[in-house]
Structures are given as C-alpha cells and as structure tokens.
Write an enzyme that holds these catalytic residues in place. Sequence first.
Site, PDB file in Angstrom:
ATOM      1  N   ASP A  47      45.127  37.260  27.345  1.00 10.81           N
ATOM      2  CA  ASP A  47      46.353  36.613  26.856  1.00 10.81           C
ATOM      3  C   ASP A  47      46.052  35.179  26.410  1.00 10.81           C
ATOM      4  OD1 ASP A  47      46.038  35.393  29.310  1.00 10.81           O
ATOM      5  OD2 ASP A  47      48.051  35.833  30.042  1.00 10.81           O
ATOM      6  N   ASP A  86      44.952  42.533  28.795  1.00 10.07           N
ATOM      7  CA  ASP A  86      45.482  41.534  29.730  1.00 10.07           C
ATOM      8  C   ASP A  86      47.005  41.622  29.724  1.00 10.07           C
ATOM      9  OD1 ASP A  86      45.231  39.503  31.512  1.00 10.07           O
ATOM     10  OD2 ASP A  86      44.643  37.975  30.049  1.00 10.07           O
ATOM     11  N   LYS A 116      44.343  44.029  33.131  1.00  5.46           N
ATOM     12  CA  LYS A 116      44.132  42.928  34.084  1.00  5.46           C
ATOM     13  C   LYS A 116      45.484  42.319  34.421  1.00  5.46           C
ATOM     14  CE  LYS A 116      42.374  38.752  32.887  1.00  5.46           C
ATOM     15  NZ  LYS A 116      43.538  37.893  33.234  1.00  5.46           N
ATOM     16  N   GLU A 185      38.873  32.424  38.558  1.00  6.21           N
ATOM     17  CA  GLU A 185      38.949  31.364  37.540  1.00  6.21           C
ATOM     18  C   GLU A 185      39.118  29.988  38.176  1.00  6.21           C
ATOM     19  OE1 GLU A 185      41.472  32.098  34.160  1.00  6.21           O
ATOM     20  OE2 GLU A 185      41.326  30.020  33.485  1.00  6.21           O
TER      21      GLU A 185
HETATM   22  O1  KIV Z   1      43.176  35.446  28.959  1.00  4.40           O
HETATM   23  C1  KIV Z   1      41.977  35.280  29.202  1.00  4.40           C
HETATM   24  O2  KIV Z   1      41.169  35.027  28.317  1.00  4.40           O
HETATM   25  C2  KIV Z   1      41.546  35.393  30.592  1.00  4.40           C
HETATM   26  C3  KIV Z   1      40.135  35.062  30.893  1.00  4.40           C
HETATM   27  C4  KIV Z   1      39.924  33.625  30.801  1.00  4.40           C
HETATM   28  C5  KIV Z   1      39.716  35.613  32.189  1.00  4.40           C
HETATM   29  O3  KIV Z   1      42.338  35.707  31.419  1.00  4.40           O
END
Ligand code: KIV
Length: 298
Positions: A47, A86, A116, A185
């Site tokens: 995201d 995501d 995710k 993170e």
């Molecule tokens: O959205 C994203 O790019 C992420 C990564 C930084 C893990 O969640």
Amino acid sequence: MALQKITTGKIIDKKKRGEKIITITAYDYSFAKIVDDCGFDLILVGDSLSMVSLGYNNTLSVNMDEMIHHTKAVSRGVSNALIVGDMPFLSYKVDKNDAVKNAGRFIQEGGAEAVKVEGGTEICPTIKAIIDADIQVMGHIGLTPQAVYKFGGFLVQGKTVEAAKKLIIDAKNLEKQGVFSIVLESIPWQIAKLITNSVDIPTIGIGAGSYCDGQIIVIYDMLGLSTDIKPKFLKYFGNIGDNIRSALKNYRDEVNQSLYPDKEHSYEFPTEELDLINEWFEKVDLDKETVNNKTRLT
Ligand code: KIV
C-alpha cells in the site's frame, strides 16, 4: 532453466536452510517483470503505492479497487515470485467478514497468492478468519504505517522494554495463528533478532537490521526514484531518478533540434512506388479530393 514457482512453503523452507529471503515491492507490470527476472522470492504489492505511485502523504488513501488494479498488473508480469497483496486501510479492521471477502478479492481478481495485514495480537481473530478461508497471510508489526496518526509520525517502534516485549509476544501470536511470515518494520535490530530467533516462520525486515530472515524494500525508494522521504535504513541502490531526468532532457533536446526521429527510427515507403506517390502529390488538388465542412460524412 526456468525457475520454480515460489510458494509460502518454499519461503518457510528457506528459513530452515538458513537462506536469505529476498523480497521487494512492485506496483505495475514492467517493474514486476524485471523483479521476477532477477529471481526475487516475493513481490509485495504494497500500500506504499499510495505514496510513491499515487502521490499521497501516507498509505491511508489507497483503496481496495486501486490495490486490486495494481495487483492485477503485477501478476501479469510475474511467473516465479510469490505475489502478496497488501490489504489497505479499512479493508480488514472494521468487519471480519469484509476482511475475508477483501482478502479473497486479492486472490480471485488480483492474482495474488497471499495477503499482508498490519497489526499484532489484536488482529489475530481476523487473521484466523482469513486463513480459515484458505488464504495465506503475511503479518506486519513494528512501524505499521496505517497507524501513522496513532504513532504521531513514521517513528521507530519497540524502543522501550514494554514496547519490545509486546512486539515479541505479537510475533509469537501471529505465528500461532498461522501467518507464513512477518514483516518487521522500523524496530531496533536487537529486538528483530530476538523475534527472528523466537519464531519458526521467516521475519522480513525493513529498517529492522540484518538478523531478519529476509529483507523487503520499497522499489521506488531503493532505486532513487522516490526521494521525498529518506528514513535512516534506506539505501539507494541505484539512481534511476537522475537517469530518467537525463533521458527526458535528451529526448526533449533531440526533438527540439529535429535530431529525433532520424531515418533509423522511421518507416520507409516502398522505393519502387515512391515516384508514383510523389507524382500524384505534385498534381493533386487536395481541396477537391477531400470533403469540405459543408459535406456530410456518412
Ligand atoms: O506497503 C509497503 O510497501 C509495505 C512494506 C514497506 C513492507 O508494507
């Protein structure tokens, strides 16, 4: 030799063998294809596209339809890497049933193989519901950007004993729910190391030091394409932004000077018929041959 399609099982096996898991984000077909050609294990349609691709200030603005649109584009470019979609803000924390349906859209419409979600122990019932629907889940703890306003900014997490303990417990709970990996993170490397040693599933770090089982990075950031924010962990592995600027200036200058397109980049009319068209062109009265504005085209 064609590479083998990566599965969540193969990602877990890599941890068992002590092999690093190499992952990155991508948001469109062309970038995804290049990443896949380079043999990456996993591509996250993050995201983060809200910021680096769509130009918002944070990740809260991107919605499900936009995420699906980009996931479809990525999956068209990928043959080997595991594709993870995501789940965006508000798509999984409001209602568990919606969470399962939205996760399913990533798989059914987007072509992703897993999703995710951000969050710790509090998100476990939702993770269970998604996994019960046979959808693979990647966890994400530490600086979870969808909680940016709760944290008061994109700030490093897990810096107190209490906060570090919570992260370790969260990771363990996520593992127990059946996630196949966890993104860590922006947390101190010592805490990432403890977490990595306490779970059997891989930890994938971004700003979490070198002891994680794998790493993830935002592709536009590491290429030097998106330079709005430069967190401490970010390393530029390329300077594509400057390459693009220089290519665009060259194009602009060559068009201005009529250097581009040259003969090499132009199509030829058949030589044997060139005289015929030139002769016709010299004689023709184009006004007579063409319609005028009173003539109706049917
Ligand atoms: O959205 C994203 O790019 C992420 C990564 C930084 C893990 O969640």
